[in-house]
Design a protein around this motif. Structure first.
Motif, PDB file in Angstrom:
ATOM      1  N   LEU A 167     -80.890   9.849 -14.046  1.00  0.00           N
ATOM      2  CA  LEU A 167     -81.279   8.938 -15.128  1.00  0.00           C
ATOM      3  C   LEU A 167     -80.061   8.649 -16.012  1.00  0.00           C
ATOM      4  CD1 LEU A 167     -83.583   7.456 -16.534  1.00  0.00           C
ATOM      5  CD2 LEU A 167     -84.060   9.553 -17.808  1.00  0.00           C
ATOM      6  N   ALA A 168     -79.294   9.708 -16.308  1.00  0.00           N
ATOM      7  CA  ALA A 168     -78.086   9.515 -17.122  1.00  0.00           C
ATOM      8  C   ALA A 168     -77.092   8.620 -16.393  1.00  0.00           C
ATOM      9  CB  ALA A 168     -77.458  10.874 -17.444  1.00  0.00           C
ATOM     10  N   ARG A 170     -77.816   6.271 -14.199  1.00  0.00           N
ATOM     11  CA  ARG A 170     -78.294   4.884 -14.232  1.00  0.00           C
ATOM     12  C   ARG A 170     -78.125   4.273 -15.618  1.00  0.00           C
ATOM     13  NH1 ARG A 170     -83.957   4.611 -12.829  1.00  0.00           N
ATOM     14  NH2 ARG A 170     -84.125   6.850 -13.128  1.00  0.00           N
ATOM     15  N   ALA A 171     -78.324   5.094 -16.659  1.00  0.00           N
ATOM     16  CA  ALA A 171     -78.126   4.597 -18.029  1.00  0.00           C
ATOM     17  C   ALA A 171     -76.665   4.206 -18.230  1.00  0.00           C
ATOM     18  CB  ALA A 171     -78.547   5.655 -19.041  1.00  0.00           C
ATOM     19  N   GLU A 174     -75.648   0.991 -16.653  1.00  0.00           N
ATOM     20  CA  GLU A 174     -76.051  -0.228 -17.345  1.00  0.00           C
ATOM     21  C   GLU A 174     -75.266  -0.440 -18.639  1.00  0.00           C
ATOM     22  OE1 GLU A 174     -80.303  -1.011 -17.642  1.00  0.00           O
ATOM     23  OE2 GLU A 174     -79.838  -2.147 -19.471  1.00  0.00           O
ATOM     24  N   LYS A 175     -75.172   0.589 -19.477  1.00  0.00           N
ATOM     25  CA  LYS A 175     -74.489   0.429 -20.770  1.00  0.00           C
ATOM     26  C   LYS A 175     -73.764   1.722 -21.120  1.00  0.00           C
ATOM     27  CE  LYS A 175     -77.322  -3.106 -22.946  1.00  0.00           C
ATOM     28  NZ  LYS A 175     -78.531  -3.264 -22.088  1.00  0.00           N
ATOM     29  N   ALA A 179     -74.994   4.834 -23.559  1.00  0.00           N
ATOM     30  CA  ALA A 179     -75.192   6.154 -22.949  1.00  0.00           C
ATOM     31  C   ALA A 179     -74.433   7.215 -23.741  1.00  0.00           C
ATOM     32  CB  ALA A 179     -74.732   6.138 -21.491  1.00  0.00           C
TER      33      ALA A 179
ATOM     34  N   GLN B  88     -79.123  -2.706 -27.689  1.00  0.00           N
ATOM     35  CA  GLN B  88     -78.487  -1.979 -26.591  1.00  0.00           C
ATOM     36  C   GLN B  88     -79.428  -1.019 -25.870  1.00  0.00           C
ATOM     37  OE1 GLN B  88     -75.486  -2.853 -25.605  1.00  0.00           O
ATOM     38  NE2 GLN B  88     -75.290  -4.259 -27.309  1.00  0.00           N
ATOM     39  N   ILE B  89     -80.657  -1.442 -25.675  1.00  0.00           N
ATOM     40  CA  ILE B  89     -81.563  -0.632 -24.869  1.00  0.00           C
ATOM     41  C   ILE B  89     -81.158  -0.770 -23.397  1.00  0.00           C
ATOM     42  CG2 ILE B  89     -83.518  -0.762 -26.446  1.00  0.00           C
ATOM     43  CD1 ILE B  89     -84.481  -2.942 -24.254  1.00  0.00           C
ATOM     44  N   PHE B  90     -81.640   0.143 -22.564  1.00  0.00           N
ATOM     45  CA  PHE B  90     -81.337   0.071 -21.135  1.00  0.00           C
ATOM     46  C   PHE B  90     -82.392  -0.821 -20.475  1.00  0.00           C
ATOM     47  CE2 PHE B  90     -79.851   4.277 -22.579  1.00  0.00           C
ATOM     48  CZ  PHE B  90     -78.496   4.057 -22.408  1.00  0.00           C
ATOM     49  N   LEU B  93     -84.101   0.045 -17.139  1.00  0.00           N
ATOM     50  CA  LEU B  93     -84.898   1.274 -17.065  1.00  0.00           C
ATOM     51  C   LEU B  93     -86.244   1.012 -17.740  1.00  0.00           C
ATOM     52  CD1 LEU B  93     -82.289   4.035 -18.102  1.00  0.00           C
ATOM     53  CD2 LEU B  93     -82.657   3.004 -15.868  1.00  0.00           C
ATOM     54  N   GLU B  97     -88.273   5.883 -19.462  1.00  0.00           N
ATOM     55  CA  GLU B  97     -86.931   6.365 -19.093  1.00  0.00           C
ATOM     56  C   GLU B  97     -85.953   6.202 -20.255  1.00  0.00           C
ATOM     57  OE1 GLU B  97     -86.663   5.738 -14.247  1.00  0.00           O
ATOM     58  OE2 GLU B  97     -86.357   4.006 -15.531  1.00  0.00           O
ATOM     59  N   VAL B 101     -83.826   9.243 -21.849  1.00  0.00           N
ATOM     60  CA  VAL B 101     -82.365   9.273 -22.025  1.00  0.00           C
ATOM     61  C   VAL B 101     -82.025   9.648 -23.471  1.00  0.00           C
ATOM     62  CG1 VAL B 101     -80.225   7.934 -21.969  1.00  0.00           C
ATOM     63  CG2 VAL B 101     -81.932   7.587 -20.197  1.00  0.00           C
ATOM     64  N   TRP B 104     -81.563  13.258 -24.004  1.00  0.00           N
ATOM     65  CA  TRP B 104     -80.668  13.845 -22.992  1.00  0.00           C
ATOM     66  C   TRP B 104     -80.155  15.226 -23.391  1.00  0.00           C
ATOM     67  CZ3 TRP B 104     -78.863  14.083 -18.287  1.00  0.00           C
ATOM     68  CH2 TRP B 104     -77.588  14.601 -18.047  1.00  0.00           C
ATOM     69  N   ARG B 149     -85.861   5.571 -29.255  1.00  0.00           N
ATOM     70  CA  ARG B 149     -84.894   6.255 -28.388  1.00  0.00           C
ATOM     71  C   ARG B 149     -83.955   7.130 -29.225  1.00  0.00           C
ATOM     72  NH1 ARG B 149     -80.577   2.585 -25.185  1.00  0.00           N
ATOM     73  NH2 ARG B 149     -79.953   2.301 -27.341  1.00  0.00           N
TER      74      ARG B 149
END
Lengths: 293, 236
Positions: A167-168, A170-171, A174-175, A179, B88-90, B93, B97, B101, B104, B149
């Motif tokens: 998941l990290a 993939r995050a 994307e950005k 992240a 800036q959301i993903f 996903l 998800e 994140v 994390w 988030r």
């Protein structure tokens, strides 16, 4: 006859897909067209050669060790060549050119050290003679490539979609900035992705070296041309696309060689690349502005 | 004793300085707002505070620790969360998800689940959308997700950059109500807002930025009555 050709094509394509997987993963997460990738393919094959020929390892232990050695090289080279550029937010072209310079230096240096000749793996490493399976002729090396591709693809999909680490990843794909704000150490993820990609390239080098029984420093470069076709047709950063395109390329090459002319198989492969880019610039399966890592 | 202290901070893109020597302090439990026109350097300052940009010179102290030049993930680990401009959301996903994140750094699954429940209680709209791709939601919902988030990290300190930008009036009201809630919970907030009147209402202290420098600072209620501020930012 056609069935045999299709089987040969799929088995060849499984090797292409395996190789292209790491390349597309690297691009999808780190957003660099990393031309050093082909070198890890050569490196994996050579490490396996030394381990089996000079140290008497079996192919079953040499394969994972060689893959991991190639992965470790990928981490070091990513850190040496690209980490600094990434931190500064350098344009993609700068990164591309750095990897081009890097890979040319690596190929030249490894040719100088190892010599340009084609090496053979020690005989008897794996049963060499083809055997009949459901009326089709296959070799152990071909089956090993297919098996390894399936296992590694499964493991990669599980890593990306079945774990928190995935998941990290993939995050970050994307950005990367966002992240980092979530507490994800993007430098460590970059190292991990480089390692996994390098392992995939290295495993590909061992298996394809085994299949054709020809190992030489520039083998990764020939493979990179295929790798490009596969990841661009499949969509840069798209794992499912790389799989399908890899298998398709293997089939197309074998059918062209079998029914048209074996000298034309590269021409056909690149004609497909151009045609796909004309009609679908983000790849056959990709949607614009969406990257699937 | 200030929780966050910025001393003579200079942040540049290439050769152009966007933040030209700023001093600023935020005390624990305060809401501090930064107002200023586009290009005044507000977002640059926020990005430097959360580690996305490396300052040219000056210092950033957080809870007494010099965090100048720390990378973003280390600052996040200290308990400060930045909700960036543009959310800036993903987008690729799912909502669930994205929240995951956000947590994390939390290793305990039960604690992550507890935080997700809290976030969903605060933003009930997100509960119906958990399995939906975040990019398919409306701007207001995406802003809720961006806040949710960040809250998944259970931060005591928040940097909020333009949380109401581009949102429908109903959502703007909701966002400011949430900021007021977060303040009541004792969280420390540094808020950048185009909507100066709403920001000054919710804040304790305000700073006014112009072309990379602080031109005015004081209690929010006083800044709100400054004639120059009224003329320039409050449509007076």
């Amino acid at each position: 006859m056609l069935a045999q050709q299709l089987v040969n094509g799929v088995l060849l394509g499984a090797g292409y897909a395996l190789f292209a997987l790491g390349f597309t993963l690297m691009f999808g997460v780190l957003r660099v067209i990393n031309l050093t990738y082909g070198f890890y393919f050569s490196a994996g094959a050579f490490v396996a050669l030394f381990l089996t020929r000079d140290f008497g390892f079996s192919i079953w232990t040499a394969l994972p060790l060689a893959a991991m050695a190639a992965g470790a090289m990928a981490v070091v080279l990513d850190w040496l060549l690209l980490a600094r550029l990434r931190r500064r937010g350098a344009p993609e072209l700068a990164s591309l050119m750095v990897t081009l310079g890097g890979v040319l230096a690596l190929y030249a240096a490894s040719t100088a050290i190892l010599g340009p000749d084609i090496r053979r793996l020690p005989p008897g490493l794996i049963a060499g003679a083809p055997f009949e399976l459901f009326g089709l002729r296959v070799t152990m090396a071909q089956l090993l490539i297919l098996l390894a591709s399936l296992v590694l693809v499964g493991a990669l999909v599980w890593l990306l979609h079945g774990t928190r680490l995935g998941l990290a990843i993939r995050a970050m794909a994307e950005k990367p900035d966002a992240a980092g704000l979530m507490g994800i150490d993007t430098g460590r993820i970059a190292a991990l992705v480089s390692f996994v990609s390098g392992c995939l390239a290295g495993a590909g080098g061992v298996l394809i070296g085994l299949n054709f029984n020809a190992i030489h420093p520039y083998m990764g470069e020939t493979m990179m041309l295929r790798g490009f076709v596969v990841v661009i047709v499949g969509g840069l950063g798209d794992i499912r696309g790389a799989l399908i395109a890899g298998l398709a390329l293997g089939v197309v090459e074998v059918l062209t060689a079998g029914y048209v002319d074996s000298g034309l198989k590269e021409a056909v492969a690149f004609a497909i690349l151009v045609a796909v880019l004309w009609t679908r610039p983000s790849g056959l399966f990709g949607r614009p502005e969406m990257r699937r890592a | 004793m200030s929780l966050l202290a910025v001393e003579r901070l200079v942040v540049a893109y290439g050769r152009t300085a966007a933040v030209k020597g700023i001093d600023l302090t935020v005390a624990e439990g305060q809401v501090v707002c930064l107002i200023g026109a586009n290009g005044a350097g507000k977002t640059t300052l926020m990005r430097a505070l959360s580690g996305l940009l490396r300052p040219q010179s000056g210092r950033i102290l957080f809870g007494g620790t010099d965090i100048t030049g720390f990378s973003a993930h280390r600052i996040a680990a200290l308990g400060m969360r930045h909700v960036p401009e543009g959310r800036q959301i993903f987008a690729g996903l799912t909502v669930a998800e994205n929240l995951s994140v956000g947590a994390w750094l939390e290793q305990v699954p039960a604690e992550r689940a507890r935080r997700q429940e809290q976030v969903l209680a605060r933003f009930p709209r997100l509960r119906e959308r958990l399995s939906q791709l975040a990019g398919s939601m409306s701007g207001g919902e995406q802003q809720m997700l961006a806040l949710g988030r960040a809250l998944m990290g259970a931060p005591r300190r928040l940097l909020l950059d333009e949380p109401s930008m581009g949102l429908a009036p109903l959502f703007v009201e909701e966002i400011f109500a949430i900021i007021a809630d977060l303040r009541r919970e004792g969280r420390t907030i540094l808020l950048v807002e185009q909507n100066a009147s709403a920001a000054l209402e919710v804040a304790d202290v305000a700073y006014v930025l112009e072309t990379g420098r602080i031109v005015l600072q004081g209690k929010a209620a006083e800044v709100a009555h400054d004639p120059a501020v009224v003329a320039a930012y409050l449509g007076g």
